[in-house]
Design an enzyme around this catalytic site. Structure first.
Site, PDB file in Angstrom:
ATOM      1  N   THR A   1     -41.737  21.942 -38.983  1.00  0.00           N
ATOM      2  CA  THR A   1     -41.313  23.000 -37.684  1.00  0.00           C
ATOM      3  C   THR A   1     -40.451  24.063 -37.628  1.00  0.00           C
ATOM      4  O   THR A   1     -39.869  24.314 -38.865  1.00  0.00           O
ATOM      5  CB  THR A   1     -40.525  21.524 -36.660  1.00  0.00           C
ATOM      6  OG1 THR A   1     -40.475  22.625 -35.881  1.00  0.00           O
ATOM      7  CG2 THR A   1     -39.508  21.332 -37.253  1.00  0.00           C
ATOM      8  N   ASP A   2     -40.549  25.239 -37.024  1.00  0.00           N
ATOM      9  CA  ASP A   2     -40.457  26.194 -37.236  1.00  0.00           C
ATOM     10  C   ASP A   2     -38.566  25.956 -36.474  1.00  0.00           C
ATOM     11  O   ASP A   2     -38.071  27.148 -36.494  1.00  0.00           O
ATOM     12  CB  ASP A   2     -40.764  27.057 -35.717  1.00  0.00           C
ATOM     13  CG  ASP A   2     -41.017  26.448 -34.128  1.00  0.00           C
ATOM     14  OD1 ASP A   2     -40.672  25.612 -33.771  1.00  0.00           O
ATOM     15  OD2 ASP A   2     -41.812  27.082 -33.490  1.00  0.00           O
ATOM     16  N   GLU A   3     -38.134  25.029 -36.218  1.00  0.00           N
ATOM     17  CA  GLU A   3     -36.822  24.948 -35.576  1.00  0.00           C
ATOM     18  C   GLU A   3     -36.175  24.608 -37.045  1.00  0.00           C
ATOM     19  O   GLU A   3     -34.792  24.927 -36.409  1.00  0.00           O
ATOM     20  CB  GLU A   3     -36.628  23.557 -34.720  1.00  0.00           C
ATOM     21  CG  GLU A   3     -37.413  23.394 -33.341  1.00  0.00           C
ATOM     22  CD  GLU A   3     -37.673  22.326 -32.809  1.00  0.00           C
ATOM     23  OE1 GLU A   3     -36.437  22.466 -32.395  1.00  0.00           O
ATOM     24  OE2 GLU A   3     -38.551  21.736 -32.294  1.00  0.00           O
TER      25      GLU A   3
ATOM     26  N   TYR B   1     -32.245  16.850 -35.034  1.00  0.00           N
ATOM     27  CA  TYR B   1     -33.797  17.224 -34.779  1.00  0.00           C
ATOM     28  C   TYR B   1     -33.830  17.761 -36.331  1.00  0.00           C
ATOM     29  O   TYR B   1     -34.464  17.762 -37.462  1.00  0.00           O
ATOM     30  CB  TYR B   1     -34.092  17.115 -34.083  1.00  0.00           C
ATOM     31  CG  TYR B   1     -35.970  17.763 -34.220  1.00  0.00           C
ATOM     32  CD1 TYR B   1     -36.582  16.241 -35.358  1.00  0.00           C
ATOM     33  CD2 TYR B   1     -36.377  18.348 -33.841  1.00  0.00           C
ATOM     34  CE1 TYR B   1     -38.555  16.906 -35.102  1.00  0.00           C
ATOM     35  CE2 TYR B   1     -37.539  19.178 -34.401  1.00  0.00           C
ATOM     36  CZ  TYR B   1     -38.597  17.879 -35.074  1.00  0.00           C
ATOM     37  OH  TYR B   1     -39.993  18.289 -35.653  1.00  0.00           O
TER      38      TYR B   1
ATOM     39  N   LYS C   1     -34.840  18.479 -40.166  1.00  0.00           N
ATOM     40  CA  LYS C   1     -36.033  18.370 -40.642  1.00  0.00           C
ATOM     41  C   LYS C   1     -35.638  19.259 -41.733  1.00  0.00           C
ATOM     42  O   LYS C   1     -36.811  19.873 -43.258  1.00  0.00           O
ATOM     43  CB  LYS C   1     -36.830  19.317 -39.475  1.00  0.00           C
ATOM     44  CG  LYS C   1     -37.541  18.051 -38.704  1.00  0.00           C
ATOM     45  CD  LYS C   1     -38.455  17.197 -39.403  1.00  0.00           C
ATOM     46  CE  LYS C   1     -40.204  17.798 -39.662  1.00  0.00           C
ATOM     47  NZ  LYS C   1     -40.990  16.633 -39.442  1.00  0.00           N
TER      48      LYS C   1
HETATM   49  P1  NAD Z   1     -44.645  11.937 -32.948  1.00  0.00           P
HETATM   50  O1  NAD Z   1     -43.002  11.532 -32.319  1.00  0.00           O
HETATM   51  O2  NAD Z   1     -45.910  11.762 -32.215  1.00  0.00           O
HETATM   52  O3  NAD Z   1     -45.111  10.757 -33.567  1.00  0.00           O
HETATM   53  C1  NAD Z   1     -44.006  10.622 -34.612  1.00  0.00           C
HETATM   54  C2  NAD Z   1     -44.981   8.996 -35.814  1.00  0.00           C
HETATM   55  O4  NAD Z   1     -43.983   8.607 -36.654  1.00  0.00           O
HETATM   56  C3  NAD Z   1     -45.181   7.951 -34.367  1.00  0.00           C
HETATM   57  O5  NAD Z   1     -46.368   7.513 -34.838  1.00  0.00           O
HETATM   58  C4  NAD Z   1     -44.299   7.149 -35.274  1.00  0.00           C
HETATM   59  O6  NAD Z   1     -44.271   5.769 -34.918  1.00  0.00           O
HETATM   60  C5  NAD Z   1     -43.879   7.442 -36.401  1.00  0.00           C
HETATM   61  N1  NAD Z   1     -42.450   7.203 -37.343  1.00  0.00           N
HETATM   62  C6  NAD Z   1     -41.464   7.583 -37.099  1.00  0.00           C
HETATM   63  N2  NAD Z   1     -40.883   7.373 -37.804  1.00  0.00           N
HETATM   64  C7  NAD Z   1     -41.315   6.622 -38.995  1.00  0.00           C
HETATM   65  C8  NAD Z   1     -41.152   5.531 -40.109  1.00  0.00           C
HETATM   66  N3  NAD Z   1     -40.188   5.677 -40.503  1.00  0.00           N
HETATM   67  N4  NAD Z   1     -42.037   4.912 -40.853  1.00  0.00           N
HETATM   68  C9  NAD Z   1     -43.446   5.448 -40.185  1.00  0.00           C
HETATM   69  N5  NAD Z   1     -43.561   6.423 -39.824  1.00  0.00           N
HETATM   70  C10 NAD Z   1     -42.825   6.648 -38.017  1.00  0.00           C
HETATM   71  O7  NAD Z   1     -44.637  13.382 -33.664  1.00  0.00           O
HETATM   72  P2  NAD Z   1     -45.533  14.430 -33.870  1.00  0.00           P
HETATM   73  O8  NAD Z   1     -44.845  15.466 -32.414  1.00  0.00           O
HETATM   74  O9  NAD Z   1     -47.045  13.786 -33.834  1.00  0.00           O
HETATM   75  O10 NAD Z   1     -44.814  14.573 -34.890  1.00  0.00           O
HETATM   76  C11 NAD Z   1     -45.086  15.172 -36.004  1.00  0.00           C
HETATM   77  C12 NAD Z   1     -45.086  15.733 -37.044  1.00  0.00           C
HETATM   78  O11 NAD Z   1     -44.870  17.311 -36.709  1.00  0.00           O
HETATM   79  C13 NAD Z   1     -42.603  15.444 -37.488  1.00  0.00           C
HETATM   80  O12 NAD Z   1     -42.723  15.842 -38.358  1.00  0.00           O
HETATM   81  C14 NAD Z   1     -42.645  17.196 -36.628  1.00  0.00           C
HETATM   82  O13 NAD Z   1     -41.573  17.004 -36.888  1.00  0.00           O
HETATM   83  C15 NAD Z   1     -43.915  17.338 -37.044  1.00  0.00           C
HETATM   84  N6  NAD Z   1     -43.450  19.464 -35.730  1.00  0.00           N
HETATM   85  C16 NAD Z   1     -44.331  18.727 -34.293  1.00  0.00           C
HETATM   86  C17 NAD Z   1     -43.667  19.858 -33.359  1.00  0.00           C
HETATM   87  C18 NAD Z   1     -45.095  19.055 -32.304  1.00  0.00           C
HETATM   88  O14 NAD Z   1     -44.286  20.146 -31.448  1.00  0.00           O
HETATM   89  N7  NAD Z   1     -44.563  18.401 -32.007  1.00  0.00           N
HETATM   90  C19 NAD Z   1     -44.382  20.781 -34.024  1.00  0.00           C
HETATM   91  C20 NAD Z   1     -44.031  21.424 -35.173  1.00  0.00           C
HETATM   92  C21 NAD Z   1     -43.987  20.711 -36.134  1.00  0.00           C
HETATM   93  P1  TYD Z   2     -39.169  20.227 -26.268  1.00  0.00           P
HETATM   94  O1  TYD Z   2     -40.796  19.895 -25.941  1.00  0.00           O
HETATM   95  O2  TYD Z   2     -38.146  18.935 -25.784  1.00  0.00           O
HETATM   96  O3  TYD Z   2     -39.406  20.822 -27.348  1.00  0.00           O
HETATM   97  P2  TYD Z   2     -38.041  21.417 -28.655  1.00  0.00           P
HETATM   98  O4  TYD Z   2     -37.235  20.838 -28.194  1.00  0.00           O
HETATM   99  O5  TYD Z   2     -38.383  20.683 -29.815  1.00  0.00           O
HETATM  100  O6  TYD Z   2     -38.864  22.704 -27.769  1.00  0.00           O
HETATM  101  O7  TYD Z   2     -39.020  21.665 -25.016  1.00  0.00           O
HETATM  102  C1  TYD Z   2     -39.245  22.767 -25.041  1.00  0.00           C
HETATM  103  C2  TYD Z   2     -38.830  23.079 -24.574  1.00  0.00           C
HETATM  104  O8  TYD Z   2     -38.817  22.854 -23.033  1.00  0.00           O
HETATM  105  C3  TYD Z   2     -36.861  23.314 -25.151  1.00  0.00           C
HETATM  106  O9  TYD Z   2     -36.425  24.890 -24.686  1.00  0.00           O
HETATM  107  C4  TYD Z   2     -36.303  22.243 -24.461  1.00  0.00           C
HETATM  108  C5  TYD Z   2     -37.797  22.264 -22.185  1.00  0.00           C
HETATM  109  N1  TYD Z   2     -36.806  21.596 -22.081  1.00  0.00           N
HETATM  110  C6  TYD Z   2     -36.950  21.409 -20.262  1.00  0.00           C
HETATM  111  O10 TYD Z   2     -35.959  22.326 -19.693  1.00  0.00           O
HETATM  112  N2  TYD Z   2     -37.239  20.806 -19.855  1.00  0.00           N
HETATM  113  C7  TYD Z   2     -37.388  19.022 -20.109  1.00  0.00           C
HETATM  114  O11 TYD Z   2     -36.881  18.223 -19.115  1.00  0.00           O
HETATM  115  C8  TYD Z   2     -37.906  18.373 -21.493  1.00  0.00           C
HETATM  116  C9  TYD Z   2     -38.366  17.658 -21.786  1.00  0.00           C
HETATM  117  C10 TYD Z   2     -37.329  20.467 -22.114  1.00  0.00           C
END
Ligand code: NAD
Ligand code: TYD
Length: 347
Positions: free
Chosen positions: A126-128, A152, A156
């Site tokens: 992730t970019d984070e 988090y 990562k």
């Molecule tokens: P999500 O929270 O929707 O899904 C995570 C999945 O992983 C779930 O199905 C959960 O059951 C499974 N899981 C969690 N712990 C586990 C474990 N110990 N063993 C097996 N399975 C496990 O997540 P997402 O938003 O789909 O993100 C997927 C990946 O992409 C993550 O690695 C996240 O860091 C990365 N990512 C997400 C975003 C975003 O905006 N959502 C952006 C950049 C990178």
């Molecule tokens: P989020 O979806 O939690 O993603 P991330 O923190 O990983 O970027 O949040 C996106 C942005 O929105 C972040 O700046 C936090 C803000 N936010 C709110 O203002 N209200 C909310 O209820 C949530 C969940 C997030």
């Protein structure tokens, strides 16, 4: 290809499996997921129907020692590691779970892949991990130092460093992708956009942390999946690839845009306390994946957001299933940004 996807019952992993099965009908996909709260109960069934004989599912933690045997039994050629604890607010409440899955779990997978040998391993990050930018700063490249601010992001970053060290030490075929904030169908309604849509559809308050002027760089989930596939097919071992649609927006602006698409009043917007150590701005430079691997996004923010809003409007059963009273009790008990600002009725 015989692919193992971890975390395939979650948001991005399930999109990736669907994409991969459609794109490569000759391939086989094994989904390994321990089904945390973030795995939707319907997803495993949906993927099983879609994949038929080309798809298998194991309910297992990525930290389990049985992973090695599964890699052998399924004759896996490549792993894409999505499994993670992913919500920043939860990481503030319980960092331990993030270290266990995101760092130790990833380490277990890397080691299992090394034991079996000849496995390409794409680690999804992730970019984070780059930390926060100021408004005028240039966007982060793959060379930007890691400077995570939330548990988090730190977990990562730890996994990224382990993956890179493992590649260098053992010459394993390991690559990393780092992507911006995803949005699209099937995202758990604790993340900003699905939360805004679901709350607005139920005429509940839309919580905005702090002043709402934080910036996030948004990408439609399908574009992210094609980016990961591009890296899987064409990327170089030991390399990191940023994935971004270069769509930076203020939180308050994207919230207002979403409410507009739903024809809901901006009076639902409720400013609440800020997230501790809240990153002000994320922004990624995607030049490397564009020029070296030929990837580019297909969706504008306007198109992706419209498709997302339409999906949540049409699939209210999906998100209502996971937004029951217990879910909100959890939030009320634990939520750092003053949930007391929101009345019981609003929740
Ligand atoms: P999500 O929270 O929707 O899904 C995570 C999945 O992983 C779930 O199905 C959960 O059951 C499974 N899981 C969690 N712990 C586990 C474990 N110990 N063993 C097996 N399975 C496990 O997540 P997402 O938003 O789909 O993100 C997927 C990946 O992409 C993550 O690695 C996240 O860091 C990365 N990512 C997400 C975003 C975003 O905006 N959502 C952006 C950049 C990178
Ligand atoms: P989020 O979806 O939690 O993603 P991330 O923190 O990983 O970027 O949040 C996106 C942005 O929105 C972040 O700046 C936090 C803000 N936010 C709110 O203002 N209200 C909310 O209820 C949530 C969940 C997030």
């Amino acid at each position: 290809m015989r692919l193992l996807v971890t975390g395939g019952a979650g948001f991005i992993g399930s999109h990736f499996i669907e994409y991969f099965l459609n794109q490569y009908p000759q391939s086989e996909v094994t989904n390994l997921d321990c089904l945390t709260y973030a795995a939707h109960p319907d997803t495993v069934d949906r993927l099983a129907q879609l994949g038929g004989k080309k798809y298998s599912f194991y309910k297992l933690d990525i930290g389990d020692s049985a992973v090695t045997q599964i890699l052998k039994d399924r004759k896996i050629d490549a792993v894409v590691n999505f499994a993670a604890e992913t919500h920043v607010d939860r990481s503030i409440l319980d960092p331990q779970a993030f270290v266990k899955t995101n760092i130790l779990g990833t380490q277990n997978l890397l080691q299992a892949a090394r034991t079996v040998g000849k496995i390409r391993f794409v680690h999804v990050s992730t970019d984070e991990v780059y930390g926060s930018l100021e408004p005028g700063d240039p966007t982060c490249t793959e060379a930007t130092p890691l400077d995570p601010n939330s548990p988090y992001a730190a977990s990562k970053a730890g996994a990224d460093l382990l993956a890179l060290a493992t590649q260098r030490t053992y010459q394993q075929d390991i690559l990393i992708t780092r992507c911006t904030n995803n949005y699209g169908p099937y995202q758990f309604p604790e993340k900003l956009l699905p939360l805004v849509i679901a709350n607005a559809l139920e005429d509940k308050a839309v919580p905005v942390y702090g002043d709402g002027k934080q910036v996030r760089d948004w990408i439609y989930v399908e574009d992210h999946c094609r980016g990961i596939d591009t890296v899987l097919q064409k990327g170089k071992a030991g390399e990191v690839y940023n994935i971004s649609s270069s769509a930076e927006r203020l939180n308050i602006d994207i919230i207002k845009k979403t409410l507009g698409m739903l024809a809901k009043s901006e009076s639902l917007i409720t400013y609440v306390g800020d997230r501790p150590a809240h990153d002000r701005r994320y922004g990624l430079n995607p030049e490397k994946i564009r020029t070296e691997l030929g990837w580019q996004p297909r969706y504008s923010l306007e198109e992706g957001l419209k498709a997302t809003v339409d999906w949540y409007v049409k699939n209210q059963d999906w998100w209502k299933k996971v937004r029951n009273k217990d879910y909100f009790k959890y939030y009320q008990a634990n939520y750092q940004p003053k949930v007391s600002d929101l009345s019981e009725a609003q929740l």
